[in-house]
Write a protein that holds these residues in place. Sequence first.
Motif, PDB file in Angstrom:
ATOM      1  N   ALA A  55     -13.844   2.826 -38.494  1.00 36.66           N
ATOM      2  CA  ALA A  55     -13.472   1.835 -39.301  1.00 36.66           C
ATOM      3  C   ALA A  55     -13.076   2.464 -40.516  1.00 36.66           C
ATOM      4  CB  ALA A  55     -14.523   0.813 -39.699  1.00 36.66           C
ATOM      5  N   VAL A  56     -13.563   3.753 -41.080  1.00 42.31           N
ATOM      6  CA  VAL A  56     -13.201   4.427 -42.236  1.00 42.31           C
ATOM      7  C   VAL A  56     -11.827   4.760 -42.203  1.00 42.31           C
ATOM      8  CG1 VAL A  56     -13.700   6.467 -43.717  1.00 42.31           C
ATOM      9  CG2 VAL A  56     -15.521   4.800 -42.884  1.00 42.31           C
ATOM     10  N   LEU A  57     -11.298   5.547 -40.950  1.00 43.64           N
ATOM     11  CA  LEU A  57     -10.196   6.172 -40.794  1.00 43.64           C
ATOM     12  C   LEU A  57      -9.088   5.037 -40.337  1.00 43.64           C
ATOM     13  CD1 LEU A  57     -11.173   9.154 -38.311  1.00 43.64           C
ATOM     14  CD2 LEU A  57     -10.203   9.098 -40.619  1.00 43.64           C
ATOM     15  N   LEU A  58      -9.267   3.938 -39.725  1.00 48.28           N
ATOM     16  CA  LEU A  58      -8.417   2.832 -39.288  1.00 48.28           C
ATOM     17  C   LEU A  58      -8.076   2.000 -40.499  1.00 48.28           C
ATOM     18  CD1 LEU A  58      -9.841   1.751 -35.848  1.00 48.28           C
ATOM     19  CD2 LEU A  58      -7.606   2.420 -36.294  1.00 48.28           C
ATOM     20  N   TYR A  59      -9.044   1.677 -41.442  1.00 56.05           N
ATOM     21  CA  TYR A  59      -8.747   0.732 -42.594  1.00 56.05           C
ATOM     22  C   TYR A  59      -8.782   1.551 -43.953  1.00 56.05           C
ATOM     23  CZ  TYR A  59     -10.427  -2.247 -38.636  1.00 56.05           C
ATOM     24  OH  TYR A  59     -10.551  -2.771 -37.614  1.00 56.05           O
ATOM     25  N   GLY A  60      -9.206   2.972 -43.808  1.00 53.51           N
ATOM     26  CA  GLY A  60      -9.448   3.593 -45.024  1.00 53.51           C
ATOM     27  C   GLY A  60      -8.387   4.703 -45.189  1.00 53.51           C
ATOM     28  N   ALA A 113      -6.249   8.598 -37.507  1.00 49.25           N
ATOM     29  CA  ALA A 113      -6.447   7.180 -37.436  1.00 49.25           C
ATOM     30  C   ALA A 113      -5.428   6.565 -36.623  1.00 49.25           C
ATOM     31  CB  ALA A 113      -6.434   6.543 -38.523  1.00 49.25           C
ATOM     32  N   GLN A 114      -4.525   7.280 -35.614  1.00 48.46           N
ATOM     33  CA  GLN A 114      -3.564   6.566 -34.948  1.00 48.46           C
ATOM     34  C   GLN A 114      -4.024   6.339 -33.663  1.00 48.46           C
ATOM     35  OE1 GLN A 114      -0.735   5.926 -36.813  1.00 48.46           O
ATOM     36  NE2 GLN A 114      -1.963   6.796 -38.246  1.00 48.46           N
ATOM     37  N   PRO A 115      -3.449   5.270 -32.814  1.00 51.24           N
ATOM     38  CA  PRO A 115      -4.010   4.643 -31.652  1.00 51.24           C
ATOM     39  C   PRO A 115      -4.164   5.575 -30.589  1.00 51.24           C
ATOM     40  CG  PRO A 115      -2.216   3.209 -32.630  1.00 51.24           C
ATOM     41  CD  PRO A 115      -2.245   4.035 -33.497  1.00 51.24           C
ATOM     42  N   ARG A 116      -3.476   6.551 -30.440  1.00 48.47           N
ATOM     43  CA  ARG A 116      -3.529   7.414 -29.255  1.00 48.47           C
ATOM     44  C   ARG A 116      -5.124   8.371 -29.572  1.00 48.47           C
ATOM     45  NH1 ARG A 116      -0.322  11.391 -26.333  1.00 48.47           N
ATOM     46  NH2 ARG A 116      -1.365  13.410 -25.794  1.00 48.47           N
ATOM     47  N   ASN A 117      -5.263   8.509 -31.031  1.00 45.43           N
ATOM     48  CA  ASN A 117      -6.343   9.529 -31.293  1.00 45.43           C
ATOM     49  C   ASN A 117      -7.556   8.502 -31.290  1.00 45.43           C
ATOM     50  OD1 ASN A 117      -3.840  10.539 -32.704  1.00 45.43           O
ATOM     51  ND2 ASN A 117      -5.679  12.322 -32.837  1.00 45.43           N
ATOM     52  N   VAL A 118      -7.444   7.196 -31.702  1.00 47.46           N
ATOM     53  CA  VAL A 118      -8.578   6.449 -31.573  1.00 47.46           C
ATOM     54  C   VAL A 118      -9.169   6.199 -30.316  1.00 47.46           C
ATOM     55  CG1 VAL A 118      -9.833   4.295 -32.443  1.00 47.46           C
ATOM     56  CG2 VAL A 118      -8.105   5.411 -33.849  1.00 47.46           C
ATOM     57  N   LEU A 119      -8.247   5.665 -29.539  1.00 51.86           N
ATOM     58  CA  LEU A 119      -8.630   5.272 -28.137  1.00 51.86           C
ATOM     59  C   LEU A 119      -8.827   6.523 -27.154  1.00 51.86           C
ATOM     60  CD1 LEU A 119      -5.977   2.543 -27.091  1.00 51.86           C
ATOM     61  CD2 LEU A 119      -8.307   2.253 -27.224  1.00 51.86           C
ATOM     62  N   GLY A 120      -8.113   7.644 -27.380  1.00 51.63           N
ATOM     63  CA  GLY A 120      -8.382   8.712 -26.479  1.00 51.63           C
ATOM     64  C   GLY A 120      -9.470   9.344 -26.866  1.00 51.63           C
ATOM     65  N   GLY A 121      -9.587   9.551 -28.401  1.00 50.82           N
ATOM     66  CA  GLY A 121     -10.736  10.372 -28.628  1.00 50.82           C
ATOM     67  C   GLY A 121     -12.153   9.812 -28.123  1.00 50.82           C
ATOM     68  N   HIS A 122     -12.467   8.316 -28.138  1.00 54.39           N
ATOM     69  CA  HIS A 122     -13.391   7.726 -27.932  1.00 54.39           C
ATOM     70  C   HIS A 122     -13.888   7.546 -26.415  1.00 54.39           C
ATOM     71  CE1 HIS A 122     -15.333   6.143 -31.498  1.00 54.39           C
ATOM     72  NE2 HIS A 122     -14.050   5.665 -31.880  1.00 54.39           N
ATOM     73  N   MET A 123     -12.660   7.543 -25.535  1.00 54.31           N
ATOM     74  CA  MET A 123     -12.528   7.531 -24.036  1.00 54.31           C
ATOM     75  C   MET A 123     -12.963   8.889 -23.734  1.00 54.31           C
ATOM     76  SD  MET A 123      -9.255   5.074 -23.347  1.00 54.31           S
ATOM     77  CE  MET A 123      -9.431   5.463 -21.513  1.00 54.31           C
ATOM     78  N   ILE A 124     -12.508  10.058 -23.945  1.00 53.77           N
ATOM     79  CA  ILE A 124     -12.548  11.299 -23.613  1.00 53.77           C
ATOM     80  C   ILE A 124     -13.923  11.723 -23.946  1.00 53.77           C
ATOM     81  CG2 ILE A 124     -11.865  13.636 -23.969  1.00 53.77           C
ATOM     82  CD1 ILE A 124      -9.083  12.591 -24.159  1.00 53.77           C
ATOM     83  N   SER A 125     -14.370  11.476 -25.254  1.00 55.28           N
ATOM     84  CA  SER A 125     -15.664  11.848 -25.562  1.00 55.28           C
ATOM     85  C   SER A 125     -16.692  11.293 -25.037  1.00 55.28           C
ATOM     86  CB  SER A 125     -15.753  11.766 -27.123  1.00 55.28           C
ATOM     87  OG  SER A 125     -14.863  12.494 -27.701  1.00 55.28           O
ATOM     88  N   GLY A 182     -10.171  -4.885 -43.934  1.00 49.66           N
ATOM     89  CA  GLY A 182      -9.908  -4.602 -42.687  1.00 49.66           C
ATOM     90  C   GLY A 182     -11.426  -3.893 -41.871  1.00 49.66           C
ATOM     91  N   ALA A 183     -12.178  -3.282 -42.579  1.00 52.37           N
ATOM     92  CA  ALA A 183     -13.457  -2.791 -41.988  1.00 52.37           C
ATOM     93  C   ALA A 183     -14.449  -4.060 -41.888  1.00 52.37           C
ATOM     94  CB  ALA A 183     -14.154  -1.699 -42.895  1.00 52.37           C
ATOM     95  N   PHE A 184     -14.381  -4.740 -42.810  1.00 48.88           N
ATOM     96  CA  PHE A 184     -15.366  -6.001 -42.455  1.00 48.88           C
ATOM     97  C   PHE A 184     -14.832  -6.978 -41.409  1.00 48.88           C
ATOM     98  CE2 PHE A 184     -16.238 -10.585 -43.159  1.00 48.88           C
ATOM     99  CZ  PHE A 184     -17.594 -10.778 -43.403  1.00 48.88           C
ATOM    100  N   LEU A 185     -13.422  -7.252 -41.158  1.00 52.38           N
ATOM    101  CA  LEU A 185     -13.098  -7.998 -40.098  1.00 52.38           C
ATOM    102  C   LEU A 185     -13.278  -7.125 -38.866  1.00 52.38           C
ATOM    103  CD1 LEU A 185     -10.072  -9.676 -41.759  1.00 52.38           C
ATOM    104  CD2 LEU A 185     -12.241 -10.899 -41.208  1.00 52.38           C
ATOM    105  N   GLY A 186     -12.923  -5.908 -38.848  1.00 53.99           N
ATOM    106  CA  GLY A 186     -12.857  -5.111 -37.554  1.00 53.99           C
ATOM    107  C   GLY A 186     -14.554  -4.787 -37.064  1.00 53.99           C
ATOM    108  N   ILE A 187     -15.435  -4.780 -38.012  1.00 52.98           N
ATOM    109  CA  ILE A 187     -16.830  -4.680 -37.507  1.00 52.98           C
ATOM    110  C   ILE A 187     -17.322  -6.041 -37.373  1.00 52.98           C
ATOM    111  CG2 ILE A 187     -19.205  -4.060 -38.164  1.00 52.98           C
ATOM    112  CD1 ILE A 187     -17.316  -1.606 -37.438  1.00 52.98           C
ATOM    113  N   THR A 188     -16.894  -7.085 -38.078  1.00 49.60           N
ATOM    114  CA  THR A 188     -17.240  -8.446 -37.390  1.00 49.60           C
ATOM    115  C   THR A 188     -16.851  -8.867 -36.122  1.00 49.60           C
ATOM    116  OG1 THR A 188     -17.272  -9.205 -39.702  1.00 49.60           O
ATOM    117  CG2 THR A 188     -17.043 -10.800 -38.217  1.00 49.60           C
TER     118      THR A 188
END
Length: 186
Positions: free
Chosen positions: A68-73, A80-92, A36-42
């Motif tokens: 990637a650590v949270l999403l795939y590990g 690691a849930q979508p709301r947190n990943v998207l919202g966390g990055h956008m808000i920050s 997952g991490a390999f393909l996501g970062i690629t």
Amino acid sequence: MMIERHWREYLRKMRGTTRGSPPRVSNEEMFWSWVGAFLGITALVWSGRLFFDGSDLVLMIGSFGASAVLLYGAVRSPLAQPRNVLGGHMISALIGVLCWKLLQPVPWLAPAVAVATAIAVMHATRTLHPPGGATALIAVIGSPEIHHLGFWYVLVPATLGPLILLVVALLINNIPRSRRYPEIWF
């Protein structure tokens, strides 16, 4: 006497509550985390080169490695849930850009305000995602190219990047029977 007791209790908390290291995950879990991490970062690297080469926009920032650590590990983690990943990055990202624009004359203050405010707002919006703190910090201490992006930084990379990582997480994390992603959407 009372102050001394509180001081001892305070220091005792720093010992921790459990002994030993965290449990080891299975080889299958390690394999799928790696894939997952390999393909996501690629996917991020290829998308950045395909769509943004030759432009001022960037798609790769360091905080995506932590995502990637949270999403795939740690696929079941609330962080690691979508709301947190998207919202966390956008808000920050938005907070980081605002802090850079408003506080750049006080360079020692901008990074601290950006990260602290990002954490507080992520808590308030139930979008806590630890890499978001790094996204806010990058907006403030990043290169001139990052600063030049201004509010574009919120869209590219801070929204588009996590979306790409999430698509890969949806596809890869649901292949093995032992995994399910996401636990919750919003």
